[in-house]
Design an enzyme around this catalytic site. Structure first.
Site, PDB file in Angstrom:
ATOM      1  N   SER A   1       3.372   9.895  13.255  1.00  0.00           N
ATOM      2  CA  SER A   1       4.267   8.744  13.411  1.00  0.00           C
ATOM      3  C   SER A   1       3.704   7.824  14.489  1.00  0.00           C
ATOM      4  O   SER A   1       2.677   8.125  15.097  1.00  0.00           O
ATOM      5  CB  SER A   1       5.663   9.205  13.807  1.00  0.00           C
ATOM      6  OG  SER A   1       5.639   9.637  15.159  1.00  0.00           O
ATOM      7  N   LYS A   2       4.427   6.735  14.727  1.00  0.00           N
ATOM      8  CA  LYS A   2       3.980   5.743  15.711  1.00  0.00           C
ATOM      9  C   LYS A   2       3.734   6.364  17.094  1.00  0.00           C
ATOM     10  O   LYS A   2       2.942   5.853  17.865  1.00  0.00           O
ATOM     11  CB  LYS A   2       5.023   4.632  15.840  1.00  0.00           C
ATOM     12  CG  LYS A   2       4.901   3.606  14.739  1.00  0.00           C
ATOM     13  CD  LYS A   2       5.749   2.400  15.048  1.00  0.00           C
ATOM     14  CE  LYS A   2       5.797   1.499  13.832  1.00  0.00           C
ATOM     15  NZ  LYS A   2       7.024   0.768  13.702  1.00  0.00           N
ATOM     16  N   ARG A   3       4.471   7.429  17.358  1.00  0.00           N
ATOM     17  CA  ARG A   3       4.275   8.097  18.645  1.00  0.00           C
ATOM     18  C   ARG A   3       2.817   8.497  18.859  1.00  0.00           C
ATOM     19  O   ARG A   3       2.344   8.641  19.972  1.00  0.00           O
ATOM     20  CB  ARG A   3       5.121   9.371  18.728  1.00  0.00           C
ATOM     21  CG  ARG A   3       6.579   9.153  19.020  1.00  0.00           C
ATOM     22  CD  ARG A   3       7.284  10.492  19.205  1.00  0.00           C
ATOM     23  NE  ARG A   3       7.119  11.369  18.058  1.00  0.00           N
ATOM     24  CZ  ARG A   3       6.433  12.497  18.065  1.00  0.00           C
ATOM     25  NH1 ARG A   3       5.837  12.899  19.165  1.00  0.00           N
ATOM     26  NH2 ARG A   3       6.339  13.233  16.974  1.00  0.00           N
ATOM     27  N   HIS A   4       2.116   8.752  17.746  1.00  0.00           N
ATOM     28  CA  HIS A   4       0.727   9.219  17.855  1.00  0.00           C
ATOM     29  C   HIS A   4      -0.268   8.075  17.907  1.00  0.00           C
ATOM     30  O   HIS A   4      -1.462   8.290  17.872  1.00  0.00           O
ATOM     31  CB  HIS A   4       0.394  10.114  16.655  1.00  0.00           C
ATOM     32  CG  HIS A   4       1.263  11.328  16.564  1.00  0.00           C
ATOM     33  ND1 HIS A   4       2.246  11.470  15.609  1.00  0.00           N
ATOM     34  CD2 HIS A   4       1.298  12.448  17.311  1.00  0.00           C
ATOM     35  CE1 HIS A   4       2.846  12.633  15.779  1.00  0.00           C
ATOM     36  NE2 HIS A   4       2.299  13.241  16.794  1.00  0.00           N
ATOM     37  N   GLY A   5       0.226   6.832  17.965  1.00  0.00           N
ATOM     38  CA  GLY A   5      -0.683   5.686  17.978  1.00  0.00           C
ATOM     39  C   GLY A   5      -0.536   4.903  16.689  1.00  0.00           C
ATOM     40  O   GLY A   5       0.486   4.993  16.024  1.00  0.00           O
TER      41      GLY A   5
END
Ligand code: GLU
Length: 480
Positions: free
Chosen positions: A257-261
């Site tokens: 997800s966006k959390r990972h970049g």
């Protein structure tokens, strides 16, 4: 990594191969979607088949033209050109209605007049006795059964008359045999009260009409597959083979997800990744060809067989992506590389024409992972020169250093040939004569000529900057 070897023989259907990518245009083209597109494309190309693009835009609240464009852009960037399409589901409404009418006429679908509140109450009752919450079949026609009187003022939904006995079984190209009891499946609503068809139904009609032979998609769709197979059977359609690929996980094992970049494909373009690197890396997320990590588009097509699609979830590894990208940066012809880096230099306020860009990139590319790294590095040659500030000067240019710079200035000014080898020789000669080590001359030179303490090989940098620039900057530093 486990691979599903048993699926090979069943992967080839008797019909000419036709695959499709069927994104819902609700955002950008994300990495998971791009990988699904890539697998479907590679599968079609490998078997000399046809790759179809279908835009599933029936969710009017979530679908946007911008998202359609983002998908097309992402696919164009990765060069996953469809052979047919894009087809838009919203343009096929008449066809879906026609099929629904046929099914009603044939009795494979029926009108159901239950209100949503009544269906919810049925579910509640089922839950209360510990049964699976489901529609109770009030309006399902059966031989000898009398249906309730049609209530006034209620617009019915259309339900698919799902088989109640036996199981729906398919040999998944990725997961192997899967069997779902039909008793587990409700009579799916295929048209809403206003007559609009529902998601699973549109997919079925499209896969049928478009002659799709292999459906490759994310495993979040596994639960839809038995429903879709049953509807296809009711239509008398030939079934496609299905392959459900596991999702991509982030480096921490959670769903990517966006959390990972960055998760949008085009974001990787912006960050300086090459499409061929992205394609190479994405293909390895859930598919393998022995231990090969680096392969071209052509090799991927040649090697792509569904037998080596992995059953286990793949993990996103930014370091490996960088490594793959660095490889493809080195493979690219220099003029091609230069044309990709030049706009990024301009975006930084530099002038790519101010230097011999291919030569600059030759120097930089062994130490760069992305086009952005290259552009940043090239600013040394293409950007404005900012002399070192007082702190850096004080730290690096003591009297002895200035003395050596003065001598270098003199000797470099009359050097017969201005190139990396002759500059290297001059530097080494001076080090020997002064009995000092490389940093004693190289660091003052860097600071004086580039304004920075760290640069690639000093003789290469000086050679590329050219005699006039080096002599003038040294002169300025020595005068200051
Ligand atoms: N539109 C679906 C999605 O974007 C895919 C449907 C399919 O591949 O069958 O998840």
């Amino acid at each position: 990594m486990t691979t599903n070897m048993t699926a090979t023989s069943s992967a080839i259907s008797s019909r000419p191969v036709r695959t499709r990518f069927a994104p819902s245009p609700t955002g950008y083209l994300h990495l998971g979607g791009a990988r699904t597109a890539l697998f479907s494309w590679a599968f079609a190309r490998h078997f000399g088949g046809t790759f179809v693009l279908r835009i599933e835009d029936t969710d009017l609240e979530r679908s946007t033209p911008q998202a359609v464009q983002a998908i097309l852009d992402g696919m164009r960037w990765l060069e996953l050109q469809p052979d047919e399409g894009p087809f838009y589901q919203m343009q096929r409404m008449d066809r879906y209605r026609e099929v629904i009418a046929d099914m009603l006429a044939k009795g494979t679908a029926y009108h159901c007049y239950c209100t949503p509140a009544e269906v919810e109450a049925m579910r509640e009752r089922a839950r209360a006795i510990g049964a699976k919450p489901r529609y109770d079949g009030t309006w399902r026609p059966e031989p000898g059964k009398t249906l309730p009187p049609i209530p006034d003022g209620i617009r019915p939904v259309v339900r698919f008359r799902n088989p109640q006995d036996g199981a729906t079984i398919w040999n998944d190209l990725v997961k192997g045999p899967i069997s779902i009891d039909n008793a587990e499946l409700d009579d799916l609503i295929i048209a809403r009260p206003d007559g609009t068809p529902t998601y699973n139904f549109c997919v079925v009609v499209d896969d049928w009409d478009m002659g799709i032979t292999h459906v490759i998609r994310g495993d979040d769709h596994v639960n839809n597959t038995p429903r879709q197979i049953n509807i296809l059977r009711a239509l008398g359609a030939e079934l496609p083979l299905y392959g459900h690929v596991p999702m991509i996980l982030g480096p921490d094992g959670e769903k990517l997800s966006k959390r990972h970049g960055a998760v949008s494909v085009m974001e990787y373009d912006r960050l300086g990744y090459l499409p061929q690197a992205m394609l190479n890396y994405l293909a390895r997320l859930g598919w393998s060809h022995g231990n090969d990590e680096i392969f071209s588009r052509e090799q991927l097509i040649e090697w792509f067989d569904p037998a080596h699609l992995s059953r286990s979830a793949a993990q996103w590894d930014p370091k490996k992506l960088n490594w793959v990208n660095a490889h493809w940066l080195r493979e690219l012809p220099l003029d091609d590389l230069a044309s990709r880096v030049a706009p990024r230099i301009r975006a930084r306020g530099g002038n790519p024409e101010a230097a011999d860009l291919p030569a600059v990139l030759t120097l930089l590319r062994d130490r760069s992972e992305t086009l952005e790294d290259l552009a940043e590095g090239a600013m040394l040659f293409c950007g404005p020169y900012t002399p070192a500030d007082a702190t850096l000067r004080a730290e690096t240019l003591d009297d002895a250093a200035l003395e050596r710079l003065r001598e270098f200035h003199r000797r470099a000014g009359v050097l017969a040939d201005w190139n990396e080898a002759s500059l290297d020789e001059l530097i080494k000669t001076m080090l020997k004569e002064h009995g000092v080590k490389m940093p004693k001359l190289a660091i003052p030179l860097r600071v004086a000529v580039t304004g920075h303490k760290h640069t690639p090989s000093i003789s290469a940098v000086l050679a590329l900057l050219g005699r006039a620039t080096v002599i003038s900057r040294l002169g300025t530093t020595l005068a200051g």
